[in-house]
Design a protein around this motif. Structure first.
Motif, PDB file in Angstrom:
ATOM      1  N   LEU A 253       0.829  -1.202   0.000  1.00  0.00           N
ATOM      2  CA  LEU A 253       0.000   0.000   0.000  1.00  0.00           C
ATOM      3  C   LEU A 253       0.868   1.258   0.000  1.00  0.00           C
ATOM      4  O   LEU A 253       0.549   2.246  -0.672  1.00  0.00           O
ATOM      5  CB  LEU A 253      -0.940  -0.002   1.206  1.00  0.00           C
ATOM      6  N   GLY A 254       1.961   1.219   0.745  1.00  0.00           N
ATOM      7  CA  GLY A 254       2.885   2.349   0.736  1.00  0.00           C
ATOM      8  C   GLY A 254       3.474   2.572  -0.647  1.00  0.00           C
ATOM      9  O   GLY A 254       3.567   3.715  -1.128  1.00  0.00           O
ATOM     10  N   ALA A 255       3.859   1.467  -1.301  1.00  0.00           N
ATOM     11  CA  ALA A 255       4.407   1.575  -2.653  1.00  0.00           C
ATOM     12  C   ALA A 255       3.354   2.084  -3.627  1.00  0.00           C
ATOM     13  O   ALA A 255       3.649   2.874  -4.525  1.00  0.00           O
ATOM     14  CB  ALA A 255       4.933   0.209  -3.100  1.00  0.00           C
ATOM     15  N   ALA A 256       2.113   1.640  -3.449  1.00  0.00           N
ATOM     16  CA  ALA A 256       1.028   2.074  -4.327  1.00  0.00           C
ATOM     17  C   ALA A 256       0.755   3.564  -4.160  1.00  0.00           C
ATOM     18  O   ALA A 256       0.495   4.285  -5.132  1.00  0.00           O
ATOM     19  CB  ALA A 256      -0.230   1.263  -4.039  1.00  0.00           C
ATOM     20  N   TYR A 257       0.787   4.035  -2.925  1.00  0.00           N
ATOM     21  CA  TYR A 257       0.585   5.466  -2.660  1.00  0.00           C
ATOM     22  C   TYR A 257       1.652   6.286  -3.375  1.00  0.00           C
ATOM     23  O   TYR A 257       1.355   7.287  -4.039  1.00  0.00           O
ATOM     24  CB  TYR A 257       0.644   5.716  -1.156  1.00  0.00           C
ATOM     25  N   ARG A 258       2.874   5.844  -3.252  1.00  0.00           N
ATOM     26  CA  ARG A 258       3.988   6.572  -3.873  1.00  0.00           C
ATOM     27  C   ARG A 258       3.857   6.567  -5.391  1.00  0.00           C
ATOM     28  O   ARG A 258       4.010   7.607  -6.043  1.00  0.00           O
ATOM     29  CB  ARG A 258       5.302   5.926  -3.435  1.00  0.00           C
ATOM     30  N   ARG A 259       3.569   5.401  -5.975  1.00  0.00           N
ATOM     31  CA  ARG A 259       3.465   5.315  -7.427  1.00  0.00           C
ATOM     32  C   ARG A 259       2.318   6.175  -7.945  1.00  0.00           C
ATOM     33  O   ARG A 259       2.441   6.841  -8.985  1.00  0.00           O
ATOM     34  CB  ARG A 259       3.262   3.852  -7.837  1.00  0.00           C
ATOM     35  N   ASN A 260       1.200   6.186  -7.245  1.00  0.00           N
ATOM     36  CA  ASN A 260       0.069   7.012  -7.672  1.00  0.00           C
ATOM     37  C   ASN A 260       0.445   8.492  -7.696  1.00  0.00           C
ATOM     38  O   ASN A 260       0.095   9.222  -8.622  1.00  0.00           O
ATOM     39  CB  ASN A 260      -1.116   6.799  -6.739  1.00  0.00           C
ATOM     40  N   ALA A 261       1.166   8.925  -6.680  1.00  0.00           N
ATOM     41  CA  ALA A 261       1.585  10.331  -6.629  1.00  0.00           C
ATOM     42  C   ALA A 261       2.519  10.665  -7.786  1.00  0.00           C
ATOM     43  O   ALA A 261       2.423  11.747  -8.387  1.00  0.00           O
ATOM     44  CB  ALA A 261       2.263  10.627  -5.296  1.00  0.00           C
ATOM     45  N   LEU A 262       3.424   9.749  -8.128  1.00  0.00           N
ATOM     46  CA  LEU A 262       4.359   9.998  -9.218  1.00  0.00           C
ATOM     47  C   LEU A 262       3.650  10.016 -10.566  1.00  0.00           C
ATOM     48  O   LEU A 262       4.002  10.809 -11.454  1.00  0.00           O
ATOM     49  CB  LEU A 262       5.460   8.930  -9.218  1.00  0.00           C
ATOM     50  N   GLU A 263       2.648   9.168 -10.727  1.00  0.00           N
ATOM     51  CA  GLU A 263       1.936   9.110 -12.002  1.00  0.00           C
ATOM     52  C   GLU A 263       0.964  10.270 -12.175  1.00  0.00           C
ATOM     53  O   GLU A 263       0.648  10.651 -13.301  1.00  0.00           O
ATOM     54  CB  GLU A 263       1.192   7.778 -12.119  1.00  0.00           C
ATOM     55  N   HIS A 264       0.470  10.805 -11.071  1.00  0.00           N
ATOM     56  CA  HIS A 264      -0.503  11.900 -11.129  1.00  0.00           C
ATOM     57  C   HIS A 264       0.017  13.093 -10.317  1.00  0.00           C
ATOM     58  O   HIS A 264      -0.687  13.648  -9.480  1.00  0.00           O
ATOM     59  CB  HIS A 264      -1.859  11.425 -10.605  1.00  0.00           C
ATOM     60  N   ARG A 265       1.238  13.472 -10.584  1.00  0.00           N
ATOM     61  CA  ARG A 265       1.924  14.473  -9.763  1.00  0.00           C
ATOM     62  C   ARG A 265       1.201  15.828  -9.763  1.00  0.00           C
ATOM     63  O   ARG A 265       1.211  16.525  -8.749  1.00  0.00           O
ATOM     64  CB  ARG A 265       3.376  14.634 -10.215  1.00  0.00           C
ATOM     65  N   HIS A 266       0.605  16.195 -10.871  1.00  0.00           N
ATOM     66  CA  HIS A 266      -0.070  17.497 -10.926  1.00  0.00           C
ATOM     67  C   HIS A 266      -1.344  17.482 -10.083  1.00  0.00           C
ATOM     68  O   HIS A 266      -1.616  18.429  -9.335  1.00  0.00           O
ATOM     69  CB  HIS A 266      -0.373  17.879 -12.370  1.00  0.00           C
ATOM     70  N   LEU A 267      -2.120  16.411 -10.192  1.00  0.00           N
ATOM     71  CA  LEU A 267      -3.303  16.290  -9.355  1.00  0.00           C
ATOM     72  C   LEU A 267      -2.917  16.198  -7.884  1.00  0.00           C
ATOM     73  O   LEU A 267      -3.613  16.735  -7.018  1.00  0.00           O
ATOM     74  CB  LEU A 267      -4.118  15.052  -9.751  1.00  0.00           C
ATOM     75  N   TYR A 268      -1.811  15.531  -7.595  1.00  0.00           N
ATOM     76  CA  TYR A 268      -1.362  15.381  -6.211  1.00  0.00           C
ATOM     77  C   TYR A 268      -1.117  16.749  -5.580  1.00  0.00           C
ATOM     78  O   TYR A 268      -1.479  16.987  -4.427  1.00  0.00           O
ATOM     79  CB  TYR A 268      -0.093  14.530  -6.157  1.00  0.00           C
ATOM     80  N   GLY A 269      -0.531  17.645  -6.348  1.00  0.00           N
ATOM     81  CA  GLY A 269      -0.273  18.982  -5.832  1.00  0.00           C
ATOM     82  C   GLY A 269      -1.547  19.731  -5.513  1.00  0.00           C
ATOM     83  O   GLY A 269      -1.619  20.479  -4.526  1.00  0.00           O
ATOM     84  N   VAL A 270      -2.586  19.532  -6.319  1.00  0.00           N
ATOM     85  CA  VAL A 270      -3.861  20.192  -6.067  1.00  0.00           C
ATOM     86  C   VAL A 270      -4.568  19.561  -4.869  1.00  0.00           C
ATOM     87  O   VAL A 270      -5.139  20.266  -4.027  1.00  0.00           O
ATOM     88  CB  VAL A 270      -4.767  20.117  -7.317  1.00  0.00           C
ATOM     89  N   MET A 271      -4.520  18.234  -4.768  1.00  0.00           N
ATOM     90  CA  MET A 271      -5.193  17.517  -3.682  1.00  0.00           C
ATOM     91  C   MET A 271      -4.765  18.024  -2.308  1.00  0.00           C
ATOM     92  O   MET A 271      -5.581  18.173  -1.393  1.00  0.00           O
ATOM     93  CB  MET A 271      -4.873  16.023  -3.761  1.00  0.00           C
ATOM     94  N   PHE A 272      -3.480  18.288  -2.162  1.00  0.00           N
ATOM     95  CA  PHE A 272      -2.947  18.644  -0.850  1.00  0.00           C
ATOM     96  C   PHE A 272      -2.495  20.102  -0.760  1.00  0.00           C
ATOM     97  O   PHE A 272      -1.745  20.478   0.142  1.00  0.00           O
ATOM     98  CB  PHE A 272      -1.798  17.704  -0.482  1.00  0.00           C
ATOM     99  N   GLY A 273      -2.961  20.914  -1.703  1.00  0.00           N
ATOM    100  CA  GLY A 273      -2.678  22.338  -1.622  1.00  0.00           C
ATOM    101  C   GLY A 273      -1.285  22.722  -2.035  1.00  0.00           C
ATOM    102  O   GLY A 273      -0.836  23.838  -1.765  1.00  0.00           O
ATOM    103  N   GLY A 274      -0.572  21.808  -2.729  1.00  0.00           N
ATOM    104  CA  GLY A 274       0.781  22.128  -3.156  1.00  0.00           C
ATOM    105  C   GLY A 274       0.828  23.033  -4.372  1.00  0.00           C
ATOM    106  O   GLY A 274       1.845  23.620  -4.687  1.00  0.00           O
TER     107      GLY A 274
END
Length: 214
Positions: A88-109
């Motif tokens: 699950l930790g690896a999956a979380y990391r991979r998802n963030a890398l694949e969707h890096r732009h959305l990740y920044g919006v999700m957490f206010g980055g």
């Protein structure tokens, strides 16, 4: 917010393009004209999917968490909850890398151009922790982890991985302490601190080096 059209694929493309525009050029670039051009559609299509910028940003947040939830659920459950937590930790990391732009919006980055997430928006994605909470709970039930507060352990892992992923996306983790090395050390240290066997954790993680989920 639910899309107002029968073409969800276009809606997803618009969300990804909007997140990329925010990350690369800032909120001034997030116009309907630029967004439509980025995916080869009309400005009318943008308005059909999203009534305004606030709806668009809110939809980006929700889409990001939907993708994360799907990635975590794809991990599934095995007979080894500790290995599942590592996956699950690896999956979380991979998802963030694949969707890096959305990740920044999700957490206010990413700068949201005057739009502020509400408390409801911020809490929206908390359901994605449920899969991890269940894996921790199973680890405790099977005596692979010390008995304790499974929600707190899940939050500890979320906090730790969010910090790691943020640094990785920013390019701050370099050899010899690159993202793979730090990911293994972070997850191992956290799980050992709550009672997991160190060798078992390392074996599970090294089967998924590079942040790939199983």
């Amino acid at each position: 917010m639910s899309p107002r059209t029968t073409n969800p694929a276009l809606g997803v493309q618009l969300l990804e393009a909007a997140a990329q525009l925010l990350a690369e050029e800032g909120p001034a670039a997030l116009s309907t004209r630029r967004l439509a051009a980025a995916v080869g559609t009309s400005t009318t299509a943008v308005y059909t999917h999203f009534g305004g910028k606030n709806d668009l940003v809110r939809a980006m947040v929700q889409e990001g968490f939907r993708l994360l939830d799907r990635r975590l659920r794809d991990v599934g459950e095995s007979s080894d909850p500790v290995a599942d937590i590592c996956a699950l930790g690896a999956a979380y990391r991979r998802n963030a890398l694949e969707h890096r732009h959305l990740y920044g919006v999700m957490f206010g980055g990413a700068s949201l151009g005057g739009f502020s997430l509400t408390e409801e928006d911020r809490q929206h994605g908390r359901y994605t922790l449920n899969v991890l909470v269940r894996a921790v709970e199973r680890g405790m039930e099977m005596r692979r982890l010390d008995t304790g507060d499974e929600y707190l352990v899940a939050h500890q892992m979320w906090v730790a991985l969010h910090g790691l992923v943020t640094l990785e996306l920013g390019g701050y983790l370099v050899a010899p302490y690159d993202a793979d090395v730090c990911f293994e050390a972070q997850v191992t240290g956290l799980l050992v601190s709550v009672g997991a066997d160190r060798d078992a954790v390392i074996a599970a993680l090294r089967g998924r080096r590079g942040g790939t989920d199983r």
